[in-house]
Design a protein around this motif. Structure first.
Motif, PDB file in Angstrom:
ATOM      1  N   ASP A 156       0.892  -1.166   0.000  1.00 46.39           N
ATOM      2  CA  ASP A 156       0.000   0.000   0.000  1.00 46.39           C
ATOM      3  C   ASP A 156       0.923   1.206   0.000  1.00 46.39           C
ATOM      4  OD1 ASP A 156      -2.649  -0.571   0.034  1.00 46.39           O
ATOM      5  OD2 ASP A 156      -2.907  -0.461   2.200  1.00 46.39           O
ATOM      6  N   VAL A 157       0.836   2.007  -1.025  1.00 43.04           N
ATOM      7  CA  VAL A 157       1.640   3.231  -1.048  1.00 43.04           C
ATOM      8  C   VAL A 157       0.674   4.408  -1.133  1.00 43.04           C
ATOM      9  CG1 VAL A 157       3.371   4.551  -2.347  1.00 43.04           C
ATOM     10  CG2 VAL A 157       3.625   2.085  -2.108  1.00 43.04           C
ATOM     11  N   GLY A 174       4.354  10.292  -3.844  1.00 40.53           N
ATOM     12  CA  GLY A 174       3.753   8.994  -3.523  1.00 40.53           C
ATOM     13  C   GLY A 174       3.533   8.164  -4.777  1.00 40.53           C
ATOM     14  N   ARG A 175       3.020   8.842  -5.810  1.00 40.34           N
ATOM     15  CA  ARG A 175       2.773   8.125  -7.065  1.00 40.34           C
ATOM     16  C   ARG A 175       4.094   7.653  -7.671  1.00 40.34           C
ATOM     17  NH1 ARG A 175      -1.302  11.987  -6.904  1.00 40.34           N
ATOM     18  NH2 ARG A 175      -0.244  13.595  -8.114  1.00 40.34           N
ATOM     19  N   ALA A 185       6.487  -0.976  -7.815  1.00 40.57           N
ATOM     20  CA  ALA A 185       5.967  -1.924  -8.801  1.00 40.57           C
ATOM     21  C   ALA A 185       7.075  -2.355  -9.756  1.00 40.57           C
ATOM     22  CB  ALA A 185       4.809  -1.289  -9.566  1.00 40.57           C
ATOM     23  N   LYS A 186       7.858  -1.380 -10.203  1.00 38.15           N
ATOM     24  CA  LYS A 186       8.934  -1.671 -11.162  1.00 38.15           C
ATOM     25  C   LYS A 186       9.958  -2.626 -10.541  1.00 38.15           C
ATOM     26  CE  LYS A 186      11.715   0.854 -14.507  1.00 38.15           C
ATOM     27  NZ  LYS A 186      12.363   2.133 -14.815  1.00 38.15           N
ATOM     28  N   ASP A 240       8.097   5.379   1.920  1.00 37.11           N
ATOM     29  CA  ASP A 240       8.058   6.289   3.057  1.00 37.11           C
ATOM     30  C   ASP A 240       7.446   5.507   4.220  1.00 37.11           C
ATOM     31  OD1 ASP A 240       7.328   8.056   5.031  1.00 37.11           O
ATOM     32  OD2 ASP A 240       6.736   9.636   3.638  1.00 37.11           O
ATOM     33  N   PRO A 241       8.243   5.186   5.236  1.00 33.98           N
ATOM     34  CA  PRO A 241       7.740   4.311   6.302  1.00 33.98           C
ATOM     35  C   PRO A 241       6.595   4.918   7.112  1.00 33.98           C
ATOM     36  CG  PRO A 241       9.916   5.172   6.858  1.00 33.98           C
ATOM     37  CD  PRO A 241       9.648   5.574   5.438  1.00 33.98           C
TER      38      PRO A 241
END
Lengths: 96, 96
Positions: free
Chosen positions: B8-9, B16-17, B24-25, B60-61
């Motif tokens: 989940d990002v 963020g995007r 994903a990459k 980003d944690p």
């Protein structure tokens, strides 16, 4: 048994968004949400059958996808969590 | 080892995007996408360490979450798929 349940529901239409809410609501009855579309559940055999059948009825098989993984106790203990996911002990009672 | 990788990002910001695309990459280098934010990967121990470290650096944690599950061969064979998810044999070579 320990399940990991992941889903993708096509939310381009109001019906899709309704299906998404239904899937999430149903999963919440059986386990803990660990990400937006990921639940970790602990269920008995009968519960599992009901859950699977219910999800089959809710989703649109042409556009949506649900995947169910059966996790061993070893796998549960080895889960790696990076970031902010809340890990909730699903042995605890749920507060609704 | 067989991994199931879910993420989940937070995509509310351009950063963020960008992180989402990077995650994903990176995952695509190691396995097959079975849902939008779910990958099934087969990796060696060294590859796993690189993958985990890379993901830790990308996300980003505070806002994002990655979970990694280690699946046994038995678990792989028992995966239940409902709906349209494409199941791709990740032993096959990837066509890029």
């Amino acid at each position: 048994m320990n399940l990991l349940l992941t889903y993708d529901v096509n939310t381009e239409s109001p019906e899709g968004r309704r299906r998404l809410r239904k899937v999430a609501k149903k999963c919440q009855c059986y386990g803990q949400r660990v990400q937006k579309s990921v639940f970790e559940c602990k269920v008995g055999e009968k519960e599992y059958i009901i859950l699977e059948n219910t999800l089959r009825k809710i989703i649109d098989p042409n556009t949506d996808s649900v995947r169910i993984y059966f996790l061993s106790e070893t796998a549960i203990q080895k889960i790696v969590n990076i970031g902010n996911a809340q890990v909730i002990d699903y042995e605890d009672p749920l507060i609704v």
